[in-house]
Design an enzyme around this catalytic site. Sequence first.
Site, mmCIF file in Angstrom:
data_model
loop_
_atom_site.group_PDB
_atom_site.id
_atom_site.type_symbol
_atom_site.label_atom_id
_atom_site.label_comp_id
_atom_site.label_asym_id
_atom_site.label_seq_id
_atom_site.Cartn_x
_atom_site.Cartn_y
_atom_site.Cartn_z
ATOM 1 N N THR A 60 12.160 -2.338 18.491
ATOM 2 C CA THR A 60 11.765 -2.309 17.089
ATOM 3 C C THR A 60 11.706 -3.721 16.520
ATOM 4 O OG1 THR A 60 12.167 -1.194 14.975
ATOM 5 C CG2 THR A 60 14.128 -1.831 16.225
ATOM 6 N N LYS A 64 8.465 -5.990 18.719
ATOM 7 C CA LYS A 64 7.444 -5.066 19.262
ATOM 8 C C LYS A 64 6.300 -5.794 19.977
ATOM 9 C CE LYS A 64 8.085 -1.039 16.348
ATOM 10 N NZ LYS A 64 7.403 0.050 15.637
ATOM 11 N N GLU A 76 -2.505 2.464 27.675
ATOM 12 C CA GLU A 76 -3.604 2.316 26.715
ATOM 13 C C GLU A 76 -3.103 2.288 25.267
ATOM 14 O OE1 GLU A 76 -6.987 1.793 27.308
ATOM 15 O OE2 GLU A 76 -6.058 1.338 29.242
ATOM 16 N N ASP A 100 4.384 5.490 18.389
ATOM 17 C CA ASP A 100 4.391 5.633 16.920
ATOM 18 C C ASP A 100 3.198 6.453 16.421
ATOM 19 O OD1 ASP A 100 6.740 4.226 16.371
ATOM 20 O OD2 ASP A 100 5.708 2.295 16.312
ATOM 21 N N ALA A 123 -3.349 -2.002 6.415
ATOM 22 C CA ALA A 123 -4.126 -2.472 7.570
ATOM 23 C C ALA A 123 -3.278 -3.371 8.460
ATOM 24 C CB ALA A 123 -5.369 -3.208 7.078
ATOM 25 N N ASN A 143 -6.985 -1.317 1.809
ATOM 26 C CA ASN A 143 -5.892 -2.291 1.897
ATOM 27 C C ASN A 143 -6.024 -3.323 0.795
ATOM 28 O OD1 ASN A 143 -3.593 -3.330 3.360
ATOM 29 N ND2 ASN A 143 -4.884 -5.059 3.953
HETATM 30 P P1 ATR Z 1 3.481 -3.402 9.527
HETATM 31 O O1 ATR Z 1 3.570 -3.804 10.974
HETATM 32 O O2 ATR Z 1 4.716 -2.732 9.000
HETATM 33 O O3 ATR Z 1 2.259 -2.608 9.227
HETATM 34 P P2 ATR Z 1 2.280 -5.786 8.448
HETATM 35 O O4 ATR Z 1 1.451 -5.960 9.660
HETATM 36 O O5 ATR Z 1 2.915 -6.976 7.821
HETATM 37 O O6 ATR Z 1 3.470 -4.774 8.710
HETATM 38 O O7 ATR Z 1 1.392 -5.013 7.335
HETATM 39 C C1 ATR Z 1 1.902 -4.702 6.084
HETATM 40 C C2 ATR Z 1 0.898 -3.834 5.304
HETATM 41 O O8 ATR Z 1 1.482 -3.536 4.038
HETATM 42 C C3 ATR Z 1 -0.412 -4.524 5.019
HETATM 43 O O9 ATR Z 1 -1.418 -3.544 4.900
HETATM 44 C C4 ATR Z 1 -0.115 -5.178 3.653
HETATM 45 O O10 ATR Z 1 -1.254 -5.458 2.880
HETATM 46 P P3 ATR Z 1 -1.994 -6.904 3.021
HETATM 47 O O11 ATR Z 1 -2.794 -6.837 4.286
HETATM 48 O O12 ATR Z 1 -2.823 -6.994 1.813
HETATM 49 O O13 ATR Z 1 -0.882 -7.925 3.070
HETATM 50 C C5 ATR Z 1 0.655 -4.063 3.000
HETATM 51 N N1 ATR Z 1 1.475 -4.528 1.892
HETATM 52 C C6 ATR Z 1 2.691 -5.142 1.974
HETATM 53 N N2 ATR Z 1 3.165 -5.407 0.733
HETATM 54 C C7 ATR Z 1 2.239 -4.949 -0.161
HETATM 55 C C8 ATR Z 1 2.148 -4.914 -1.587
HETATM 56 N N3 ATR Z 1 3.120 -5.402 -2.354
HETATM 57 N N4 ATR Z 1 1.044 -4.343 -2.134
HETATM 58 C C9 ATR Z 1 0.071 -3.815 -1.354
HETATM 59 N N5 ATR Z 1 0.097 -3.825 -0.009
HETATM 60 C C10 ATR Z 1 1.159 -4.378 0.590
#
Ligand code: ATR
Length: 261
Positions: A60, A64, A76, A100, A123, A143
Site C-alpha cells: 500500500t 505501490k 496485465e 483494487d 483521474a 477531474n
Molecule cells: P490516488 O492514487 O489516490 O488516485 P492521485 O494519483 O494523487 O492519488 O490522484 C488524486 C485524485 O484526487 C486526482 O484526481 C486529484 O485531482 P487533480 O488531478 O486535479 O489533482 C483529486 N483531488 C485531490 N484533491 C482534490 C481536491 N481538493 N479537489 C478536487 N480533486 C482533488
Amino acid sequence: MNLAVIGHPIAHSLSPQLHEQWLRASGLFGCYEAIDATPDELPALFAAMREGGWDGFNVTIPYKEVVVRYLDDLDEAAKHAGAVNTVYKRDGRLIGTNTDGAGLVQALMPYTDFTGRVLIVGAGGAARGIVQALPTRDVTIVNRTMERAKALADTFGVVYKTFDDLNLSQYDVIIQTTSVGMDERSTPLSLEGLRQNTVVCDIIYRPLVTPMLQEAKRRGAKIVTGVAMFVGQGALSFEKWTGVKPDETVGKKLIEGLLGE
Ligand code: ATR
C-alpha cells in the site's frame, strides 16, 4: 500461510483483521501482519519472500509503484494500473498484480450489470486502476485538472468532461475516486440532476458514509461505501495466495463493525 501488508504508515490498516478472519474461517493456519517499512527495508522483505519466509504481500501507500523493481513479473492488471497492490508466488517467481479495480467491479456486480454509462470522478492512480478493470468502455472521466482527465481518457479510449459540462442524469453508475470527502465535510461534485436508483460509490471508507454518499442517499440513489472495494480487493488477493474464495459478506460485516466503533 505467512502474509503481510507493507506500507508506511500502516498502523490503521484493517487488512490484518480481514485476512486473519478469512484464514480462520477457511481452516488455514497462518498470520497476516502489518509491516511498517522504510524504503531500505523493502529489498530484505522481498528476498525473504523468495526464500519462503512469506507467502504473500499486500502493498500500500507509498510503495505501490516502487515495489515493481523487486518482482519478476507483473500481470496485465498491474501493468494497466501502473501499480501493484498484491504480490504472490508462482513457480518460485514473485508476481505483482493489482486487485483494487477488479475488487471494486466485483463488489458492484450485485448493484449493476454495467450496461449503462459510468462516470469516474478523479483521474489519479486509483481512477486508473478502476477504469482498466471496468467491463465497459461507456465511461466518462471528470477531474479537477482537465489535462489529467484527458490523459486517462485517451489511454483507455473513453471520454472526459469538465464538471461544468456534466449532466448527471446520463449516468447509471458514479464512482468517486478522489480523496475529497475524507475530511467529513467536502464533496467533489454537485449531485444536481442525479437520477433515483443511480448507483453511487465512493472508494473512501473513513468516514464510512462520505458527504457525497449522504447526499446521494437523500436523492434516492443506491449507495455503495468504500468498504465494498476494500473487501473486494482483499478477497481477490486472498484467493491468489490461498486458492480459497473467502466470504465477502462476513468480511464486510467485520470491517463495517470496526469502522463504526
Ligand atoms: P490516488 O492514487 O489516490 O488516485 P492521485 O494519483 O494523487 O492519488 O490522484 C488524486 C485524485 O484526487 C486526482 O484526481 C486529484 O485531482 P487533480 O488531478 O486535479 O489533482 C483529486 N483531488 C485531490 N484533491 C482534490 C481536491 N481538493 N479537489 C478536487 N480533486 C482533488
